[in-house]
Scaffold this motif. Structure first.
Motif, PDB file in Angstrom:
ATOM      1  N   LYS A 200       0.857  -1.185   0.000  1.00  0.00           N
ATOM      2  CA  LYS A 200       0.000   0.000   0.000  1.00  0.00           C
ATOM      3  C   LYS A 200       0.888   1.228   0.000  1.00  0.00           C
ATOM      4  O   LYS A 200       1.711   1.399   0.910  1.00  0.00           O
ATOM      5  CB  LYS A 200      -0.913  -0.003   1.234  1.00  0.00           C
ATOM      6  N   LEU A 225     -10.387  -5.435   1.990  1.00  0.00           N
ATOM      7  CA  LEU A 225     -10.180  -3.988   1.913  1.00  0.00           C
ATOM      8  C   LEU A 225     -11.461  -3.269   2.326  1.00  0.00           C
ATOM      9  O   LEU A 225     -12.558  -3.635   1.920  1.00  0.00           O
ATOM     10  CB  LEU A 225      -9.784  -3.592   0.487  1.00  0.00           C
ATOM     11  N   GLU A 229      -8.788   1.577   3.886  1.00  0.00           N
ATOM     12  CA  GLU A 229      -7.605   1.128   3.152  1.00  0.00           C
ATOM     13  C   GLU A 229      -7.453   1.871   1.832  1.00  0.00           C
ATOM     14  O   GLU A 229      -6.843   1.356   0.887  1.00  0.00           O
ATOM     15  CB  GLU A 229      -7.716  -0.384   2.863  1.00  0.00           C
TER      16      GLU A 229
END
Length: 253
Positions: A200, A225, A229
């Protein structure tokens, strides 16, 4: 009338009134000359025909042998003639090539012409020789990618197959996690280990180890997710040596 035979036998009987006690028959032989001459002529004719046939065969054999000698002489002469012709052709070709090369030679550059600045040439050469990092990465990636049959981002896996493919955007729902699967199908990597790395914003978040147990092997990993996120995500497939085999990027919004 005369009897026409080869041998004529005449018997002379005693005249009447004489005693026959002392009588002895006489045999007279006469030859048929015409028939003898005819037979002799036929024999001579046969001998003449045989002689002519034998003489003709002898002449034919002599002519065949003479033709063989002539052919042998021609075969010996022809290769040398062909070699001379080939040498003449090669000489002509070499002359033509030499003439063409001479015509292509440019006249020497005059020394009084102004030379271009060498600094610009050096800079251009340096720019051309400078390696392009992106191109090198693409080359390395294509070499490593020959083991990857498929690599797909999907929302679900059914019977070991992806049900669809995710685009570049993943819509996150508040307080409701959304599953994102990274499906990979590999070949010729039996017994090796691979890893699915989830990043990420360039930071490694999770890493899953997968063992390949077949010549063609399908495997996947999942990431939940939520709206918390949000960001730029990348999932990568790397081998046990850290070599990149595939990567997919998406954005959670």
């Amino acid at each position: 009338m005369t009897n026409k035979r080869n041998i004529v036998i005449k018997v002379k009987y005693p005249s009447s009134g004489k005693e026959t006690e002392d009588f002895q028959p006489k045999m007279i032989t006469e030859w048929n000359v015409k028939r003898i001459l005819f037979a002799a002529g036929a024999l001579v004719l046969i001998l003449a025909v045989l002689f002519y046939a034998i003489n003709n065969d002898t002449q034919k054999n002599d002519s065949d042998s003479s033709e063989l000698v002539v052919n042998t002489i021609e075969e010996k002469v022809m290769p040398s003639v062909k070699i001379q012709e080939a040498e003449i052709k090669e000489t002509d070709i070499s002359k033509q090539v030499g003439a063409q090369n001479n015509s292509r030679i440019k006249p020497p550059i005059e020394s009084n012409k102004k030379n271009k600045p060498t600094a610009d040439i050096t800079v251009k050469q340096a720019i051309k020789k400078q390696p392009n990092e992106k191109v090198n990465k693409d080359i390395e990636y294509s070499k490593a990618n020959h083991n990857v049959i498929r690599a797909v981002l999907t929302y679900d896996i059914n019977n070991k197959e992806p049900t669809g493919e995710i685009g570049r955007i993943v819509d996150a729902v508040r307080n409701k996690p959304k599953s994102v699967y990274y499906f990979t199908e590999l070949k010729a990597m039996k017994g090796h280990k691979v890893y699915h790395e989830w990043l990420k914003n360039g930071v490694l978040v999770s890493k899953k180890k997968l063992i390949i147990s077949g010549d063609i092997w399908r495997t996947s990993s999942r990431k939940l997710l939520t709206d918390s996120e949000k960001g730029n995500w990348t999932v990568r497939l790397v081998d046990e040596h850290g070599q990149l085999l595939n990567e997919k990027s998406f954005k959670v919004e």
